[in-house]
Design a protein around this motif. Sequence first.
Motif, PDB file in Angstrom:
ATOM      1  N   VAL A   1      35.224  39.167  72.494  1.00 59.76           N
ATOM      2  CA  VAL A   1      34.248  40.108  72.184  1.00 59.76           C
ATOM      3  C   VAL A   1      35.343  41.123  71.747  1.00 59.76           C
ATOM      4  CG1 VAL A   1      32.742  42.010  72.821  1.00 59.76           C
ATOM      5  CG2 VAL A   1      32.735  39.530  74.267  1.00 59.76           C
ATOM      6  N   TRP A   2      35.000  41.496  70.280  1.00 58.36           N
ATOM      7  CA  TRP A   2      35.639  42.434  69.411  1.00 58.36           C
ATOM      8  C   TRP A   2      35.382  43.761  70.026  1.00 58.36           C
ATOM      9  CZ3 TRP A   2      40.061  44.065  68.041  1.00 58.36           C
ATOM     10  CH2 TRP A   2      40.520  44.662  67.008  1.00 58.36           C
ATOM     11  N   THR A   3      36.088  44.740  70.757  1.00 61.15           N
ATOM     12  CA  THR A   3      35.917  45.816  71.500  1.00 61.15           C
ATOM     13  C   THR A   3      36.249  47.083  71.127  1.00 61.15           C
ATOM     14  OG1 THR A   3      35.627  44.158  73.458  1.00 61.15           O
ATOM     15  CG2 THR A   3      35.887  46.680  73.954  1.00 61.15           C
ATOM     16  N   LEU A   4      35.671  47.791  70.640  1.00 60.69           N
ATOM     17  CA  LEU A   4      36.002  49.217  70.445  1.00 60.69           C
ATOM     18  C   LEU A   4      36.489  50.043  71.403  1.00 60.69           C
ATOM     19  CD1 LEU A   4      34.308  50.736  67.493  1.00 60.69           C
ATOM     20  CD2 LEU A   4      33.339  52.099  69.372  1.00 60.69           C
ATOM     21  N   GLY A   5      37.749  50.653  71.127  1.00 59.19           N
ATOM     22  CA  GLY A   5      38.529  51.469  72.000  1.00 59.19           C
ATOM     23  C   GLY A   5      37.822  52.713  72.205  1.00 59.19           C
ATOM     24  N   VAL A   6      37.957  53.444  73.336  1.00 60.20           N
ATOM     25  CA  VAL A   6      37.546  54.407  73.644  1.00 60.20           C
ATOM     26  C   VAL A   6      38.487  55.406  74.447  1.00 60.20           C
ATOM     27  CG1 VAL A   6      35.705  55.905  75.151  1.00 60.20           C
ATOM     28  CG2 VAL A   6      35.145  53.413  74.073  1.00 60.20           C
TER      29      VAL A   6
END
Lengths: 416, 229
Positions: free
Chosen positions: A48-53
Amino acid sequence: MSVHEALRLLTLAFLAVMVMAVGSAFADETCQSPFLPKVTGQEDYIYVWTLGVKGVADGNDSMVTVDANPKSSNYGKIIHRAPVPGQHEAHHAGFTDDRRQLWAGGLDTSRIFIFDVATDPARPKLVKTITSFEKDTGGLVGPHTFYSLPGRMLITALSNNKDGGGRTGMAEYTNDGKFIRTIPMPKEAPYGYDVRVNINLNRMLTSSFAGKKNYMRPVGELLKDGEAMKQFGDSVVVWDFHARKPLQVLRVPGAPLELRWALLPNHHYAFTSTALTGQLVLIYRQDDGSWATKNIAEIGNTIPVDISIAPDDSKIYVNSYGDGTLRVYDVSNPFEGKLIHQVKLGEQANMVSTSWDGLRVYSTSSLLSKWDKPGDHWLKGFAWEGNQLVEKFTTDFSGVGRAHIMNFGAKSFGPR
Amino acid sequence: MMRTWGGRLAPLALAGLLVSAPVLAHETPRPAEEEFIKGAFNPSFVPPPPGSYDLPVLGKVGSFVLRDADGRRVSTAAIMRGKAAVVSFVYTACSDRLGCPLASAVLRDVQQRLRAADLADRAVLMTISFDAARDTPARLATYARALDADPALWQFLAPSSPSTLDVLLRSYGQDRAPVYDERGRFTGRYRHVLKVFLVDPSAQIRNVYSAGFLVPQVLINDIKTVLAE
């Protein structure tokens, strides 16, 4: 030996084909390139290519591995996270043609991160970063779809670095990351988004979304800006794949996004959905060889985003961002989509992926950093039981970021 | 009348080169694959004409000293010099219907088309084995005969050392891995994505074809495109 005997021997040899899945599977594993070897059985992992927060873990974008094998003690759990430096608007990702590398893009910074997924399929490792996409391509911005072709990657872009609008193109890189060429979108259909190839017909389709000044803008602000809302794509382009030349522009108003070719070779059609007008659209070849479109189902004012096709072309799955619902349409008659099932996933939803055997369906939550609603982010796994999709697990992404595109991994695609 | 795709591969079966893999009784050929293989020889599209499109350079290949089907040491650069080369990596025991047998059947078809187009002296076909231990010169010679290969136009080669093989495969970007059983024994099979490469007279890779798009007429048009430059 008679000809008959020779053919019998050939048949026996050919029956062994599925022993070697690599290079020999041409059904769907959701909607991958026909040039890509498929995970033909139970997938072991979902990348899962996951957006950093900011404030979550190290705040970086990351490639997260979720264990997807029901026989594993870690089923449905995050088992690895490979961060990249910084936040780049993590969005789409795709494998090279040998499935050894997974390329992942950032829509904001136009960086491309290349992960080795063959050395240890459970633990993708960042091995290369392409920082020169804009310069290489003569100003393309926002690498979106990563589509494997033999020996190379075809990458669509969403925007350009002159005005941040939707005029854009596609780029090709070799599997080892060397730039090959830029292919501009045609003047009469300048926007870009997805790309998919039909090898039986030598045809390629591209769709159209919006430029950076729209997709990196807070959605509430954007919706109130009438002029900005006119700057969305309204076209699907039919190309000669081998020549990479546009043949026909189809008008499909309302930002047609994901493209899915039917998989059976005698099915000469594809599907898309329009984000702003809520239509499920058939794109089909007419008797004279030209192409046409037909709206086949009214999805509604829900902002449909990702779609996925069943391996036998019988169903289209549609995830809607607006109402967080997964809808299933029967498209066994492709000219008429019938809603047959729906599942409320959450406040919003984005990606949806079907397994190669059509038995399992996965969804994730995040769309774009400035469009996401407040709330949870997750990956959910479902399986068909009778005529119902039954939830098997929910993976909470609150400790790693926001879950975006999914790509399947398998132990059998290990060290080579 | 068009020959069937099975008919095109029949010479390999007759030579005993297509029956070495185990059979899974419960697996049957998928209709999509049948259609797909037929499509390689009888495509449902007209490929774009030669010279009407670009074939950008994808990379440059090195020169390698390999062993031919007569057991002689030969230089790939010498074979390819001044010609368009179609290079295919196979192992003769491969029985994957969309793998090596398909590539060899396509090259056989391309050989005939090159002759018909009067291009036999401007192009060369190279089938290179990545299973040098089993693909001895004698076996390569049998394989070549089964395919009616013209030695002046189509060479069958194998590297003489594992290190040469590694560098060769890296140079082209061809993957290949032995398949082992549960006990860690070599099964005699290799996992690989079928790839065929078009190399121009300057030793530059100009296109790569895999099982999805290995269409003889496309190959011929591409050969004509690079030769016309």
